[in-house]
Design a protein around this motif. Structure first.
Motif, PDB file in Angstrom:
ATOM      1  N   ILE A   1      16.807   9.620   4.689  1.00  0.00           N
ATOM      2  CA  ILE A   1      16.020   9.375   3.470  1.00  0.00           C
ATOM      3  C   ILE A   1      15.341   8.017   3.554  1.00  0.00           C
ATOM      4  N   SER A   2      16.111   7.016   3.976  1.00  0.00           N
ATOM      5  CA  SER A   2      15.556   5.666   4.092  1.00  0.00           C
ATOM      6  C   SER A   2      14.272   5.645   4.910  1.00  0.00           C
ATOM      7  N   TRP A   3      14.331   6.295   6.056  1.00  0.00           N
ATOM      8  CA  TRP A   3      13.174   6.209   6.951  1.00  0.00           C
ATOM      9  C   TRP A   3      12.005   7.074   6.493  1.00  0.00           C
ATOM     10  N   SER A   4      12.230   7.909   5.497  1.00  0.00           N
ATOM     11  CA  SER A   4      11.082   8.683   5.006  1.00  0.00           C
ATOM     12  C   SER A   4      10.502   8.063   3.735  1.00  0.00           C
ATOM     13  N   LEU A   5      11.060   6.955   3.313  1.00  0.00           N
ATOM     14  CA  LEU A   5      10.525   6.276   2.130  1.00  0.00           C
ATOM     15  C   LEU A   5       9.653   5.095   2.541  1.00  0.00           C
ATOM     16  N   PRO A   6       8.720   4.712   1.667  1.00  0.00           N
ATOM     17  CA  PRO A   6       7.965   3.494   1.958  1.00  0.00           C
ATOM     18  C   PRO A   6       8.896   2.288   1.848  1.00  0.00           C
ATOM     19  N   LEU A   7       8.450   1.172   2.326  1.00  0.00           N
ATOM     20  CA  LEU A   7       9.148  -0.107   2.159  1.00  0.00           C
ATOM     21  C   LEU A   7      10.217  -0.364   3.213  1.00  0.00           C
ATOM     22  N   THR A   8      10.928   0.687   3.674  1.00  0.00           N
ATOM     23  CA  THR A   8      12.021   0.476   4.616  1.00  0.00           C
ATOM     24  C   THR A   8      11.543  -0.258   5.874  1.00  0.00           C
ATOM     25  N   ARG A   9      10.492   0.289   6.480  1.00  0.00           N
ATOM     26  CA  ARG A   9       9.965  -0.332   7.698  1.00  0.00           C
ATOM     27  C   ARG A   9       9.330  -1.681   7.394  1.00  0.00           C
ATOM     28  N   GLY A  10       8.682  -1.759   6.229  1.00  0.00           N
ATOM     29  CA  GLY A  10       8.021  -3.007   5.840  1.00  0.00           C
ATOM     30  C   GLY A  10       9.026  -4.137   5.706  1.00  0.00           C
ATOM     31  N   ILE A  11      10.156  -3.843   5.091  1.00  0.00           N
ATOM     32  CA  ILE A  11      11.182  -4.876   4.918  1.00  0.00           C
ATOM     33  C   ILE A  11      11.752  -5.286   6.276  1.00  0.00           C
TER      34      ILE A  11
ATOM     35  N   GLY B   1       4.187   2.809  11.441  1.00  0.00           N
ATOM     36  CA  GLY B   1       5.007   3.806  10.756  1.00  0.00           C
ATOM     37  C   GLY B   1       4.888   3.666   9.246  1.00  0.00           C
ATOM     38  N   GLU B   2       5.014   2.447   8.769  1.00  0.00           N
ATOM     39  CA  GLU B   2       4.929   2.189   7.326  1.00  0.00           C
ATOM     40  C   GLU B   2       3.580   2.656   6.781  1.00  0.00           C
ATOM     41  N   PHE B   3       2.534   2.329   7.539  1.00  0.00           N
ATOM     42  CA  PHE B   3       1.191   2.704   7.109  1.00  0.00           C
ATOM     43  C   PHE B   3       1.063   4.220   6.976  1.00  0.00           C
ATOM     44  N   PHE B   4       1.564   4.937   7.989  1.00  0.00           N
ATOM     45  CA  PHE B   4       1.392   6.387   7.934  1.00  0.00           C
ATOM     46  C   PHE B   4       2.294   7.040   6.894  1.00  0.00           C
ATOM     47  N   ILE B   5       3.438   6.438   6.634  1.00  0.00           N
ATOM     48  CA  ILE B   5       4.252   6.913   5.505  1.00  0.00           C
ATOM     49  C   ILE B   5       3.400   6.828   4.232  1.00  0.00           C
ATOM     50  N   GLY B   6       2.717   5.688   4.084  1.00  0.00           N
ATOM     51  CA  GLY B   6       1.852   5.498   2.913  1.00  0.00           C
ATOM     52  C   GLY B   6       0.756   6.541   2.861  1.00  0.00           C
ATOM     53  N   VAL B   7       0.104   6.767   4.013  1.00  0.00           N
ATOM     54  CA  VAL B   7      -0.963   7.762   4.049  1.00  0.00           C
ATOM     55  C   VAL B   7      -0.407   9.128   3.664  1.00  0.00           C
TER      56      VAL B   7
ATOM     57  N   PHE C   1       0.829  -1.204   0.000  1.00  0.00           N
ATOM     58  CA  PHE C   1       0.000   0.000   0.000  1.00  0.00           C
ATOM     59  C   PHE C   1       0.864   1.254   0.000  1.00  0.00           C
ATOM     60  N   SER C   2       1.843   1.290   0.877  1.00  0.00           N
ATOM     61  CA  SER C   2       2.595   2.547   0.986  1.00  0.00           C
ATOM     62  C   SER C   2       3.472   2.765  -0.243  1.00  0.00           C
ATOM     63  N   THR C   3       3.941   1.664  -0.845  1.00  0.00           N
ATOM     64  CA  THR C   3       4.714   1.826  -2.080  1.00  0.00           C
ATOM     65  C   THR C   3       3.820   2.338  -3.204  1.00  0.00           C
ATOM     66  N   ALA C   4       2.600   1.789  -3.285  1.00  0.00           N
ATOM     67  CA  ALA C   4       1.661   2.239  -4.315  1.00  0.00           C
ATOM     68  C   ALA C   4       1.303   3.709  -4.099  1.00  0.00           C
ATOM     69  N   ALA C   5       1.267   4.135  -2.832  1.00  0.00           N
ATOM     70  CA  ALA C   5       0.968   5.540  -2.546  1.00  0.00           C
ATOM     71  C   ALA C   5       2.065   6.436  -3.113  1.00  0.00           C
ATOM     72  N   LEU C   6       3.317   5.994  -2.980  1.00  0.00           N
ATOM     73  CA  LEU C   6       4.408   6.743  -3.602  1.00  0.00           C
ATOM     74  C   LEU C   6       4.210   6.749  -5.122  1.00  0.00           C
ATOM     75  N   GLY C   7       3.768   5.598  -5.657  1.00  0.00           N
ATOM     76  CA  GLY C   7       3.501   5.506  -7.096  1.00  0.00           C
ATOM     77  C   GLY C   7       2.447   6.512  -7.538  1.00  0.00           C
TER      78      GLY C   7
END
Ligand SMILES: Nc1ncnc2c1ncn2[C@@H]1O[C@H](COP(=O)(O)OP(=O)(O)OP(=O)(O)O)[C@@H](O)[C@H]1O
Ligand SMILES: [Mg+2]
Lengths: 379, 266
Positions: B203-213, B234-240, B153-159
């Motif tokens: 940068i890592s922590w402000s991108l999606p996927l980092t926490r998910g991985i 955290g990952e969810f809210f990054i996505g939001v 979800f959060s990666t798609a949000a970046l998309g």
């Protein structure tokens, strides 16, 4: 706000009622209605579906990469007209006249720089959400469809954008495909359609929400005569169903055949607005001489234009020769003098005929350009 | 209730048809290949490289990281096409002239790509299991599923955000490729975040996927959902965050295009 026709339709369900209240009462709480209500009432009484008042649009763009200079184009220069409910109204004009710009403003896709327009009583800037479900539009050409989907799926997709109940879709989509003659090819991908088929699919698309007012911007552009006739047939059927239609076109006979009234527009201004018959009266005192000439030169054109009894000259380049169309009150009597100006060139055929709407159009558009030129010269 | 069902049907119709309409490499064979072969390619390349560099013991680190990273294929490339492709199709006028709710259109564009992404990640993990690089003996499948869904979800949000950039700029494919490879580096799929310089870690922590991985690695090792909850939240809210930013950009694009007359500009 009592003249707003939404008011007559009772809301269903609580959520709908709440959104209804929010949408229709909130604006009036903020005092937006005022004189607008009066105008709507007037419109309603006069039964105008489209009311355009001093509509104007300026495009601003920047030219140049480094020293960016602001360039302004006044595409529509404060035009006014109205279209009665059930009328088929034509806008005729040369390239760049501002037809598309006008249609875009009326279909909520472009903000006017100044002036107002209301469709079915809805202001095109402020009442966008109430207006959109009630109108349909086409911007000519074959783009604007999803080529990877079938004709059927395109219509389904656009139905979802118009929130048309799937049960209604199931009836209406096959009906529309039949109407525009695409029933047999409905399940093929649009990429395999001919231009004419794509443009007919566009017409079906605009009819999905059963719009009360339709805007057709050059619906038959780029089509062969047979395909263009198919489009005209559909438009005529729609006219007979009493839909309000605003049609723009380059083709005179299309306008002549279909429209009740025509606005001729040139360089963003309306130069004439009347019935086709009355527009033709502009040239009723004229005759038209058509000359088929081999190796027609610009010099000869200037000489013809310079003759005192010549009103307008247009040239159509053809494969074998040029067709020179001369408008003149003298008609047949002018022929010998015209020929005299063409010394050197071979004249293959001469015809003298009655003027058509096209001639009227040429005169209106050219006539205006001439006055402009003179005006500019005297400064 | 009836209205709700109708709306859901319409949402699904729009989502499904726009998915087919705007997903450029969607042919049955290429589709299957992207679902099965592409995940294999990604994990083979990076896991073998990782094993070569750091030894057999770290296979599962690379496998999980790269299997999760696969979601960026659907989430970035698929989703940007689903938004940015409208310009290419010449349909923006008809899209923005329609009364449909903008948020519905916007969210609908990502929906099926999210399913896509989840399937691809599962496929990547399955390949890893087959190749013996990972074991799910201590894994809570539900927790892993939730983690995959949230990361996708959060990666798609970046998309979606990038897709809106695609409406504004023209060279979206360049941006897509860049972001895909930046994620490869910054998401921690192929090296521990702590190995990055401090500024890169931000940068890592402000991108999606980092926490998910990170969460997925813990869960495969036997952590419970509760233990990784902070990461997932955290990952969810990054996505939001990206979703909101993308939607705002989408609306700004519409309003600006209407003001400036650039809706169908190329
Ligand atoms: N987005 C834009 N930005 C800047 N100028 C524009 C833009 N769109 C149109 N124009 C200019 O505005 C004028 C009117 O254009 P418009 O497209 O309305 O004409 P038209 O009557 O539809 O012409 P055509 O018959 O070629 O379709 C033209 O001079 C055109 O160059
Ligand atoms: Mg035009």
């Amino acid at each position: 706000m009592f003249c707003s026709d939404e008011f007559i339709r009772p809301p269903r369900g609580t959520i709908e009622a709440m959104s209804f209240i929010a949408r229709y009462y909130a604006p009036s709480i903020f005092m937006r209605c005022g004189c607008d209500a009066k105008r709507r009432m007037a419109n309603f009484l006069m039964n105008n579906a489209i009311q355009v008042t001093n509509l104007r649009r300026v495009y601003k763009s920047y030219v140049g990469v480094f020293r960016r200079k602001l360039k302004e184009v006044e595409a529509v220069k404060g035009i006014s007209f109205e279209v009665a409910a059930g009328e088929l109204f034509g806008i005729l004009g040369p390239n760049g006249a501002g037809k598309t710009t006008t249609v875009k403003m009326l279909t909520t896709l472009l903000l006017p720089t100044s002036g107002t327009a209301t469709i079915l009583g809805h202001d095109v800037v402020r009442d966008v959400s109430a207006l959109r479900p009630r109108i349909g539009f086409i911007f000519g050409g074959e783009r604007g469809l999803y080529w990877r989907l079938s004709g059927m799926d395109n219509l389904k997709y656009f139905s979802s954008l118009y929130q048309i109940d799937p049960a209604v879709q199931a009836k209406r989509i096959p009906y529309l495909l039949e109407l525009v003659g695409l029933k047999e090819r409905a399940n093929e991908k649009v990429e395999g359609y001919s231009r004419g088929m794509k443009q007919r699919l566009h017409i079906a698309r605009t009819l999905l929400n059963d719009p009360e007012v339709m805007f057709l911007d050059e619906p038959s552009i780029g089509l062969d005569p047979v395909a263009a006739r198919d489009i005209r047939r559909v438009v005529r059927d729609l006219r007979d169903e009493k839909k309000t239609i605003l049609l723009t076109t380059h083709y005179m006979f299309e306008a002549d055949e279909l429209c009740k009234r025509i606005a001729v527009i040139n360089k963003g201004e309306i130069v004439a607005l009347d019935t086709p018959a009355n527009l033709k009266r502009v040239v009723q005192d004229l005759s038209v001489v058509e000359l088929e000439v081999k190796m027609f030169t610009p010099d000869a054109l200037e000489r013809l234009k310079g003759l005192p009894f010549v009103d307008a000259v247009t040239v159509q380049e053809r494969e074998q020769n040029s067709l020179v169309i001369v408008q003149s009150p003298r008609g047949a009597e002018a022929v010998s003098e015209l020929l005299a100006q063409l010394n050197g060139a071979t004249v293959q055929k001469v015809t003298v005929r009655e003027p058509t709407l096209e001639d009227a159009y040429v005169r209106l558009v050219e006539g205006m350009d001439e006055t402009k030129k003179e005006g500019a010269g005297s400064k | 209730m009836h209205q709700l069902i109708t709306n859901l049907k319409l949402f699904w119709q729009g989502a499904a048809l726009s998915y087919v309409a705007l997903f450029s490499w969607l042919r049955p064979t290429t589709f299957l290949a992207s679902m099965i072969i592409f995940p294999l390619g990604q994990i083979l390349f990076f896991t073998l490289l990782g094993i070569f560099a750091t030894g057999r013991d770290s296979a599962s680190f690379y496998l999980i990281g790269n299997a999760m990273q696969i979601t960026a294929s659907a989430g970035i490339f698929g989703v940007t096409m689903a938004i940015g492709g409208e310009r290419w199709a010449g349909t923006l006028m008809y899209l923005f002239g329609a009364p449909a709710n903008r948020l519905t259109i916007f969210a609908g564009r990502a929906t099926i790509h999210i399913f896509n992404g989840v399937v691809q990640v599962l496929m990547g993990l399955a390949w890893g299991l087959v190749l013996g690089w990972v074991s799910f003996a201590h894994t809570d499948p539900l927790a892993l599923g939730i983690t995959i869904l949230i990361a996708t979800f959060s990666t798609a949000a970046l998309g979606l955000l990038l897709g809106c950039l695609g409406l504004v700029t023209l060279n979206i494919m360049f941006i897509n490729n860049l972001v895909y490879f930046l994620l490869l580096l910054f998401s921690g799929a192929n090296l521990p975040i702590t190995a990055l310089p401090q500024w890169m870690q931000y940068i890592s922590w402000s991108l999606p996927l980092t926490r998910g991985i990170a969460a997925a690695r813990f869960i495969v090792d036997g952590a419970s959902l509760a233990e990784v909850a902070p990461l997932l939240v955290g990952e969810f809210f990054i996505g939001v965050g990206y979703l909101v930013a993308g939607y705002v950009l989408f609306r700004i694009f519409e309003i600006e295009a209407k003001r400036r007359g650039t809706l169908e500009a190329f």
